[in-house]
Enzyme design. Structure first.
Site, PDB file in Angstrom:
ATOM      1  N   GLU A 286       0.830  -1.203   0.000  1.00  0.00           N
ATOM      2  CA  GLU A 286       0.000   0.000   0.000  1.00  0.00           C
ATOM      3  C   GLU A 286       0.865   1.253   0.000  1.00  0.00           C
ATOM      4  OE1 GLU A 286      -3.685  -1.537   2.786  1.00  0.00           O
ATOM      5  OE2 GLU A 286      -1.940  -0.653   3.758  1.00  0.00           O
ATOM      6  N   CYS A 287       0.659   2.121  -0.941  1.00  0.00           N
ATOM      7  CA  CYS A 287       1.297   3.438  -1.010  1.00  0.00           C
ATOM      8  C   CYS A 287       2.818   3.322  -0.848  1.00  0.00           C
ATOM      9  CB  CYS A 287       0.675   4.384   0.018  1.00  0.00           C
ATOM     10  SG  CYS A 287       0.969   6.134  -0.373  1.00  0.00           S
ATOM     11  N   GLY A 288       3.371   3.660   0.310  1.00  0.00           N
ATOM     12  CA  GLY A 288       4.811   3.530   0.507  1.00  0.00           C
ATOM     13  C   GLY A 288       5.291   2.119   0.265  1.00  0.00           C
TER      14      GLY A 288
END
Length: 432
Positions: A319-321
């Site tokens: 997720e994201c990072g």
């Protein structure tokens, strides 16, 4: 239906930047120092403010969001807290009426009285007009109290107090004080673990609160319908979870749900550990990989360990990072770049301006998940998205990519929005 009773306040403001987080932390520490058990929540999708608030109250700080978790879930969290707490504090998001759903929506649906904090540093009698507007704009919420923040003198405080009309309780003022300000960076407040003197700042802020801030409102009846526990459909599944200063964006409710479903959680650090713990699945949450490019890139044994995990078809949710970490490379936009995992073809470049912000609803084969997005980076890839989320407020939807056993997106998913979907993701093995 069961009920629990506890004094509760939703701490809000007319806008962002008024000092809600620090004031909520100060209140939590002040009441805790008085020997009270305080439980704190954060309204809306947020990872950074809860870190500060957890340090203040000494317990995890769950999120309350009507879109991501739903009303019944929010009620259940508050009900559980009310059974052990002497006071519940909920820090609002943005201004009281901002967003859809807003902090005011949460207060109205759950019957929470509101306390406003208003930056009074550049006003006098207009303070009363702001309070009056907050108190009367909607008839389905109750503004119970107000604190003036960043006030310059006793005379200034008196002008603010005298400007009030109606029955909103005046709790006093907090002075301007550089020693209690919380440092910020591009995603908001700096992570709690990176502020060396955070406890001292919170302690001083608690001491600077006015005496009337010791006040407890009338208990609120917090009820929720009894709901069955999620099935233990991840019983015995070993899930490795990245958790360090580069990957710290973990909703407490996500971790709690995995445990309730029977998963064995094994936390590790992509920055410092040499390889993955023994696991069946891997979760790479969001965070700040852009601040640790060299260390992530140079930890080659960890990179190889995760690549091997992927190559053998074991599940990865990024997720994201975490998705950024899976890409071929990461450039911080200021001259520093490095190789990442290379299991998701593409390159990530940090931007000077916000690239995406908003609630997200992602339809997946296992079922629909809800969450939010908030990032400053751009993912350049030739891949075609396998799924595209929708934004309930009309904004852009984030893309989701499958790469063998990897599921990757900029979306931070809220696992309680669909426990069955989470069971499907972490309980499935896909050939690499």
């Amino acid at each position: 239906m069961s009920e629990a009773y506890c004094p509760a306040l939703l701490v809000s403001a007319p806008a962002s930047g008024q000092g809600k987080t620090l004031l909520t932390a100060a209140l939590a520490r002040r009441h805790r120092d008085l020997g009270r058990t305080v439980r704190v929540f954060k309204c809306g999708p947020d990872f950074l403010d809860p870190m500060i608030l957890e340090r203040a109250c000494g317990a995890p700080v769950p999120n309350l969001d009507l879109f991501m978790g739903g009303e019944a879930h929010c009620r259940a969290l508050l009900h559980e807290a009310a059974r052990e707490a002497d006071l519940i504090l909920v820090e609002g998001v943005m201004g009281l009426f901002d967003g859809d759903p807003s902090a005011a929506d949460l207060a109205a649906r759950l019957g929470l009285p509101v306390m406003a904090t208003i930056d009074g540093s550049a006003m006098a009698q207009s303070f009363g007009a702001l309070v009056h507007g907050l108190a009367t704009y909607r008839s389905d919420i109750r503004l119970a109290a107000v604190i003036g923040n960043r006030v310059g003198s006793e005379r200034h405080a008196a002008m603010l107090r005298d400007s009030l009309k109606g029955d909103v309780r005046w709790l006093g003022t907090m002075p301007r004080d550089a020693e209690i300000d919380l440092p910020e960076r591009h995603l908001g407040i700096v992570q709690a673990g990176e502020i060396a003197d955070l406890d001292a700042r919170i302690r001083r802020a608690a001491q600077l609160l006015p005496a009337d801030a010791d006040w407890l409102p009338e208990p609120v009846a917090l009820a929720h319908p009894e709901a069955p526990s999620p099935p233990a459909s991840l019983h015995g599944t070993r899930i490795a979870i990245a958790r360090d200063v580069a990957f710290a964006f973990l909703y407490p409710a996500n971790v709690a749900l995995l445990r309730r479903m029977g998963a064995e959680l094994r936390f590790f650090s992509p920055l410092c550990d040499s390889r993955l713990p023994d696991c069946d699945a891997l979760w790479l949450p969001g965070g700040y990989p852009e601040l640790h490019i060299a260390q992530l890139s140079e930890n080659r044994t960890m990179l190889e360990s995760i690549r091997d995990h992927h190559a053998t078809g074991k599940v990865i949710l990024a997720e994201c990072g975490g998705m950024i970490y899976c890409a071929d490379s990461l450039n911080d936009g200021c001259g520093t770049s490095g190789d990442m995992l290379g299991i998701l073809p593409g390159h990530v470049v940090m931007q000077r301006r916000l690239a995406a912000l908003g609630l997200q609803k992602m339809a997946m084969p296992e079922g629909t998940l809800r969450g939010h997005t908030f990032h400053y980076s751009r993912f350049d890839t030739s891949l075609t998205a396998d799924r595209i989320a929708t934004n309930p407020n009309g904004g852009a939807g984030e893309r989701l990519y499958y790469r063998g056993s990897l599921t990757a997106s900029y979306v931070h998913f809220y696992f309680p929005s669909n426990a069955g979907t989470i069971a499907g993701i972490f309980g499935t093995r896909v050939s690499g």
